[in-house]
Motif scaffolding. Structure first.
Motif, PDB file in Angstrom:
ATOM      1  N   GLY A  20     -14.490 -21.369   5.105  1.00 42.43           N
ATOM      2  CA  GLY A  20     -15.372 -21.431   3.939  1.00 42.43           C
ATOM      3  C   GLY A  20     -16.764 -20.894   4.199  1.00 42.43           C
ATOM      4  N   LYS A  21     -17.042 -20.479   5.444  1.00 42.12           N
ATOM      5  CA  LYS A  21     -18.360 -19.960   5.806  1.00 42.12           C
ATOM      6  C   LYS A  21     -18.237 -18.542   6.349  1.00 42.12           C
ATOM      7  N   ASP A  22     -19.343 -17.825   6.294  1.00 44.97           N
ATOM      8  CA  ASP A  22     -19.369 -16.465   6.837  1.00 44.97           C
ATOM      9  C   ASP A  22     -19.469 -16.520   8.359  1.00 44.97           C
ATOM     10  N   HIS A  23     -18.887 -15.524   9.010  1.00 41.77           N
ATOM     11  CA  HIS A  23     -18.915 -15.442  10.471  1.00 41.77           C
ATOM     12  C   HIS A  23     -19.265 -14.021  10.890  1.00 41.77           C
ATOM     13  N   THR A  24     -19.827 -13.915  12.087  1.00 43.44           N
ATOM     14  CA  THR A  24     -20.176 -12.612  12.645  1.00 43.44           C
ATOM     15  C   THR A  24     -19.473 -12.453  13.981  1.00 43.44           C
ATOM     16  N   LEU A  25     -18.756 -11.346  14.142  1.00 42.90           N
ATOM     17  CA  LEU A  25     -18.012 -11.081  15.370  1.00 42.90           C
ATOM     18  C   LEU A  25     -18.192  -9.615  15.741  1.00 42.90           C
ATOM     19  N   PHE A  26     -18.681  -9.385  17.000  1.00 40.13           N
ATOM     20  CA  PHE A  26     -18.934  -8.038  17.488  1.00 40.13           C
ATOM     21  C   PHE A  26     -19.871  -7.266  16.557  1.00 40.13           C
ATOM     22  N   GLY A  27     -20.827  -7.982  15.985  1.00 40.74           N
ATOM     23  CA  GLY A  27     -21.800  -7.353  15.104  1.00 40.74           C
ATOM     24  C   GLY A  27     -21.298  -7.086  13.700  1.00 40.74           C
ATOM     25  N   ILE A  28     -20.050  -7.456  13.409  1.00 39.89           N
ATOM     26  CA  ILE A  28     -19.464  -7.245  12.078  1.00 39.89           C
ATOM     27  C   ILE A  28     -19.466  -8.573  11.326  1.00 39.89           C
ATOM     28  N   GLU A  29     -19.982  -8.561  10.130  1.00 44.03           N
ATOM     29  CA  GLU A  29     -20.037  -9.781   9.323  1.00 44.03           C
ATOM     30  C   GLU A  29     -18.742  -9.946   8.532  1.00 44.03           C
ATOM     31  N   PHE A  30     -18.127 -11.104   8.709  1.00 48.26           N
ATOM     32  CA  PHE A  30     -16.909 -11.436   7.978  1.00 48.26           C
ATOM     33  C   PHE A  30     -17.256 -12.517   6.954  1.00 48.26           C
ATOM     34  N   HIS A  31     -17.200 -12.159   5.688  1.00 51.51           N
ATOM     35  CA  HIS A  31     -17.496 -13.121   4.639  1.00 51.51           C
ATOM     36  C   HIS A  31     -16.348 -14.124   4.501  1.00 51.51           C
ATOM     37  N   SER A  32     -16.602 -15.199   3.782  1.00 51.39           N
ATOM     38  CA  SER A  32     -15.593 -16.257   3.630  1.00 51.39           C
ATOM     39  C   SER A  32     -14.314 -15.719   2.989  1.00 51.39           C
ATOM     40  N   VAL A  33     -14.474 -14.902   1.956  1.00 51.78           N
ATOM     41  CA  VAL A  33     -13.288 -14.362   1.275  1.00 51.78           C
ATOM     42  C   VAL A  33     -12.498 -13.435   2.203  1.00 51.78           C
ATOM     43  N   THR A  34     -13.204 -12.782   3.136  1.00 54.91           N
ATOM     44  CA  THR A  34     -12.518 -11.924   4.103  1.00 54.91           C
ATOM     45  C   THR A  34     -11.735 -12.754   5.107  1.00 54.91           C
ATOM     46  N   MET A  35     -12.293 -13.886   5.527  1.00 52.17           N
ATOM     47  CA  MET A  35     -11.587 -14.780   6.439  1.00 52.17           C
ATOM     48  C   MET A  35     -10.305 -15.296   5.803  1.00 52.17           C
ATOM     49  N   TYR A  36     -10.366 -15.651   4.518  1.00 53.63           N
ATOM     50  CA  TYR A  36      -9.162 -16.110   3.820  1.00 53.63           C
ATOM     51  C   TYR A  36      -8.154 -14.969   3.674  1.00 53.63           C
ATOM     52  N   TYR A  37      -8.643 -13.747   3.538  1.00 56.94           N
ATOM     53  CA  TYR A  37      -7.735 -12.598   3.427  1.00 56.94           C
ATOM     54  C   TYR A  37      -6.817 -12.522   4.641  1.00 56.94           C
ATOM     55  N   TYR A  38      -7.397 -12.663   5.835  1.00 58.89           N
ATOM     56  CA  TYR A  38      -6.587 -12.543   7.047  1.00 58.89           C
ATOM     57  C   TYR A  38      -5.578 -13.684   7.161  1.00 58.89           C
TER      58      TYR A  38
END
Length: 361
Positions: free
Chosen positions: A173-191
């Motif tokens: 439900g929160k945004d995350h940053t990995l290797f300098g790339i921002e993953f929004h919450s909706v993107t996390m749910y996509y995966y």
């Protein structure tokens, strides 16, 4: 073989980078992809009932609702705020893990599927459709009215403040940053959703080529002949309803976590009809076709929002944008069925014409 492997790798890479590309144009586009993946899971489950076993189910959205409310009750403050026993037992609130709720939602939805199938074993065609339609409406009415005398579902107000999904310590439900790339919450749910869809496709693929899947198809083609060949049509029909319902239950759990809110309005008859349309428009009984139909019919209404708005302005506001959007969706579906009567991507075996004899010279 090498070409197939290269195509598979290219497709996998495209699926991985697609949400990262879409989120630069706004989270709304990624949310459309998430919604499409949820509908793909629903369509795959309904394809077991309609496509494999040939049982027309118009109440499939009921299992979707069961899974969503299951997660809503177990992962929100509703029960602890309503019942003193829950409040005293779970002092920090009832926040069930998704690893518990997913199998529980699948089990409860599968049980409801068997309960639906049991009284409909002797029904076929339109009669079966009417009974399943009634079952779906009964579930929706119950959810809408189970707020008195004991408040279980909170009635038409729905259940809110539902927990987001936590996987391996990461809050989706929160945004995350990995290797300098921002993953929004909706993107996390996509995966998460794409992983579940791939798993569902593998299950359906194995079922289709199993002895059970071939027995379902025999029932679909001619139930009397299948029974004469020794197939237990009763148990296999119940199994089809139960297996299809489990997909709906898992999809409902994901929907509740993704939205953070569930209400009876999300599980209307129109939703059931749309899921059936996805299976029919894509290609009954064909997994790639069902996925294509779910993708088009789930994304098309959102994409047409950008078409209906300018058309409304061009007519001076005389046409309502929502009604115009529904009209465009209906016209698109009619056009597809007229041009492709067996669906956009039909099964190569089902409905294949008889070979034409070659004249001997």
């Amino acid at each position: 073989m090498k070409n197939k492997f290269a195509l598979f790798v290219a497709g996998a890479i495209a699926l991985l980078i697609l949400p990262l590309f879409a989120q630069y144009f706004g989270n709304g586009w990624v949310r459309i992809l998430d919604s499409a993946l949820l509908y793909m899971m629903l369509a795959l489950g309904l394809n077991i009932v309609v496509g494999y076993a040939g049982l027309l189910d118009l109440g499939y959205v009921a299992f979707y609702a069961v899974g969503a409310y299951m997660f809503g009750l177990l992962a929100s403050p509703h029960l602890t705020d309503t019942f003193d026993w829950f409040k005293n037992t779970f002092q920090h609130g009832l926040h069930a893990s998704v690893w518990l709720v997913i199998p529980l939602g699948a089990l409860v939805a599968g049980t409801f599927g068997v309960l639906l199938g049991a009284p409909t074993l002797r029904l076929r065609g339109d009669y079966l459709a009417i009974v399943t339609l009634g079952f779906g409406e009964i579930i929706r009415v119950f959810l809408n009215n189970l707020d008195a005398p004991v408040n279980i579902t909170n009635g038409p107000k729905g259940i809110d403040t539902i927990d987001s999904i936590h996987i391996f310590g990461a809050d989706l439900g929160k945004d995350h940053t990995l290797f300098g790339i921002e993953f929004h919450s909706v993107t996390m749910y996509y995966y998460l959703f794409i992983a579940l869809v791939i798993f569902a496709v593998l299950i359906c693929y194995r079922l289709e080529r199993s002895r059970i899947g071939r027995a379902w198809m025999a029932i679909r083609e001619d139930e009397i002949a299948a029974k004469a060949m020794g197939i237990n049509t009763r148990n296999l029909k119940l199994l089809a309803f139960g297996m299809g319902a489990t997909f709906g239950g898992v999809s409902g759990v994901m929907f509740g976590a993704f939205q953070g809110f569930v209400s009876p309005e999300s599980f209307s008859l129109a939703e059931s009809v749309m899921i059936v349309a996805m299976v029919v428009v894509g290609g009954i009984g064909h997994i790639p076709g069902v996925l294509l139909g779910a993708l088009l019919l789930s994304a098309l209404p959102e994409v047409l929002r950008y078409v209906a708005g300018p058309l409304q302005e061009a007519t001076g506001g005389r046409l309502d944008a929502s009604i115009l959007r529904q009209l465009l969706i209906a016209l698109a579906m009619i056009g597809v069925m007229l041009s492709r009567p067996r669906g956009l991507w039909p099964s190569p075996e089902h409905g294949k014409a008889a070979p034409v004899p070659v004249p001997v010279k």
